[in-house]
Design an enzyme around this catalytic site. Structure first.
Site, PDB file in Angstrom:
ATOM      1  N   TYR A 106       2.322  -2.706   4.178  1.00 16.81           N
ATOM      2  CA  TYR A 106       2.186  -2.060   2.636  1.00 16.81           C
ATOM      3  C   TYR A 106       0.820  -1.726   2.748  1.00 16.81           C
ATOM      4  O   TYR A 106       0.940   0.007   2.846  1.00 16.81           O
ATOM      5  CB  TYR A 106       3.024  -2.745   2.030  1.00 16.81           C
ATOM      6  CG  TYR A 106       2.870  -1.586   0.227  1.00 16.81           C
ATOM      7  CD1 TYR A 106       4.022  -0.715  -0.112  1.00 16.81           C
ATOM      8  CD2 TYR A 106       1.438  -1.924  -0.342  1.00 16.81           C
ATOM      9  CE1 TYR A 106       2.701   0.686  -0.809  1.00 16.81           C
ATOM     10  CE2 TYR A 106       1.681  -1.683  -1.546  1.00 16.81           C
ATOM     11  CZ  TYR A 106       2.868   0.057  -1.828  1.00 16.81           C
ATOM     12  OH  TYR A 106       2.384   0.230  -3.464  1.00 16.81           O
ATOM     13  N   GLU A 122      -1.495  -1.033   5.278  1.00 15.54           N
ATOM     14  CA  GLU A 122      -2.342  -0.601   6.706  1.00 15.54           C
ATOM     15  C   GLU A 122      -0.925   0.807   6.565  1.00 15.54           C
ATOM     16  O   GLU A 122      -2.049   1.423   6.796  1.00 15.54           O
ATOM     17  CB  GLU A 122      -1.919  -1.494   7.112  1.00 15.54           C
ATOM     18  CG  GLU A 122      -3.073  -2.553   7.458  1.00 15.54           C
ATOM     19  CD  GLU A 122      -4.612  -2.189   7.444  1.00 15.54           C
ATOM     20  OE1 GLU A 122      -4.739  -1.201   7.514  1.00 15.54           O
ATOM     21  OE2 GLU A 122      -4.780  -3.358   8.206  1.00 15.54           O
TER      22      GLU A 122
END
Ligand code: UDP
Length: 310
Positions: free
Chosen positions: A146, A148
């Site tokens: 989520y 990155e």
């Protein structure tokens, strides 16, 4: 009247946005794969002339016939419990979803807004977090799909802007809550309220001294819309309510407001759970003339009422 695509329009914030855009006289195209969004959320909208629903995953190319003025990218699970169930799909949703929606913006000339996240700051070493802080994210942890994913989505937005002149807006949302949250969402506010209302123990992960800032959905929505409709800015802009609370304080407030006799159980803290979170919202104030108006006490009161009625 504008023609507006809302990706993730059947989700928590998306549903509120669909309703607001329709109420303001716009035509709304809601695109959602219903993975976390729900048909129930939008059932009453389906009868409206100016509302279209497309059931589709944003990781597949998005085609919409006719012109578009605005695209909102809200299409990603935001609850750690939910987005960690299929982390590869979460990363694909953020990254490929951003590409597909940006391509659509490029071809239609629509302005496009990304709802990014405070997760881009990871485990922050600067407090409170201004937009200029570049974050401290673990690229190989269980939250990275989520964190990155959203960071890459931000990158794509800015590269489309620089390379193709795409008209972009990026907001970073900090913990939004309110009526319309899913029961199975798994995040702190809905968990605590459901536990308090059913007399089950409140599940605090760790010692409960980690902090979050809770922003009521109407405040978040107002900021998102102002961001979209303000000319000459790109962001990123933090959107959140800078009243920093420990998780234990959130639990106590929920127990108090719901007159609950639930006890508290302390459980293991999830891996990479950020210790502190608080937005610096100076920029939102300056660019959008925005500040939150609903206190956590009032917002939680309304949210408890919503879950009680449900
Ligand atoms: N949390 C908790 N009990 C719960 C759910 C969450 O103590 O039942 C804690 C969690 O460990 C974190 C904070 O509440 O420190 C916020 O978690 P949430 O999942 O709502 O979202 P996050 O801000 O971590 O993305």
């Amino acid at each position: 009247m504008k023609r507006i695509l809302i990706a993730g329009g059947a989700g928590f914030i998306g549903t509120h946005l669909c309703r607001r855009m329709l109420a303001e006289g716009n035509e709304v195209i809601c695109l959602d794969d219903l993975s976390s969004g729900s048909y129930e959320n939008i059932r009453d909208l389906l009868e409206k002339d100016r509302f279209t629903f497309i059931q589709q995953d944003v990781i597949d190319p998005v085609e919409v016939a006719g012109p578009l003025d605005r695209i909102y990218d809200l299409a990603c699970q935001a609850s750690p419990v939910q987005y960690q169930k299929d982390p590869v799909h979460t990363a694909r949703t953020s990254v490929l979803g951003a590409c597909n929606l940006l391509d659509l913006a490029r071809h239609t000339g629509a302005r496009i807004l990304l709802t990014s996240t405070s997760e881009t700051y990871g485990e922050p070493l600067v407090h409170p977090q201004p937009e200029s802080y570049r974050g401290n994210v673990n690229s190989i942890g269980i939250r990275s799909c989520y964190d990155e994913g959203k960071r890459m989505a931000e990158t794509l937005f800015f590269d489309y802007h620089r390379q193709y002149g795409t008209d972009i807006r990026v907001v970073r949302l900090f913990n939004t809550y309110g009526p319309g949250m899913l029961r199975r969402d798994g995040r702190v506010v809905s968990n605590f309220i459901l536990q308090a209302l059913s007399g089950k123990p409140i599940t605090i992960y760790g010692d409960g001294l980690q902090t979050r800032c809770l922003c009521y959905v109407d405040d978040t929505l107002e900021a998102i819309v102002r961001m979209m409709e303000t000319d000459g800015i790109t962001g990123p802009v933090n959107i959140g309510n800078p009243v920093e609370m420990t998780v234990k304080e959130i639990a106590d407030l929920v127990l108090d407001l719901s007159d609950s006799r639930s006890g508290i159980v302390y459980m293991a803290r999830p891996q990479d759970d950020p210790t502190r979170r608080c937005p610096d919202i100076t920029l939102a104030g300056r660019l959008l003339g925005w500040a939150p108006t609903i206190s956590p006490r009032e917002g939680l009161r309304r949210t408890i009422e919503y879950f009680r009625d449900e």
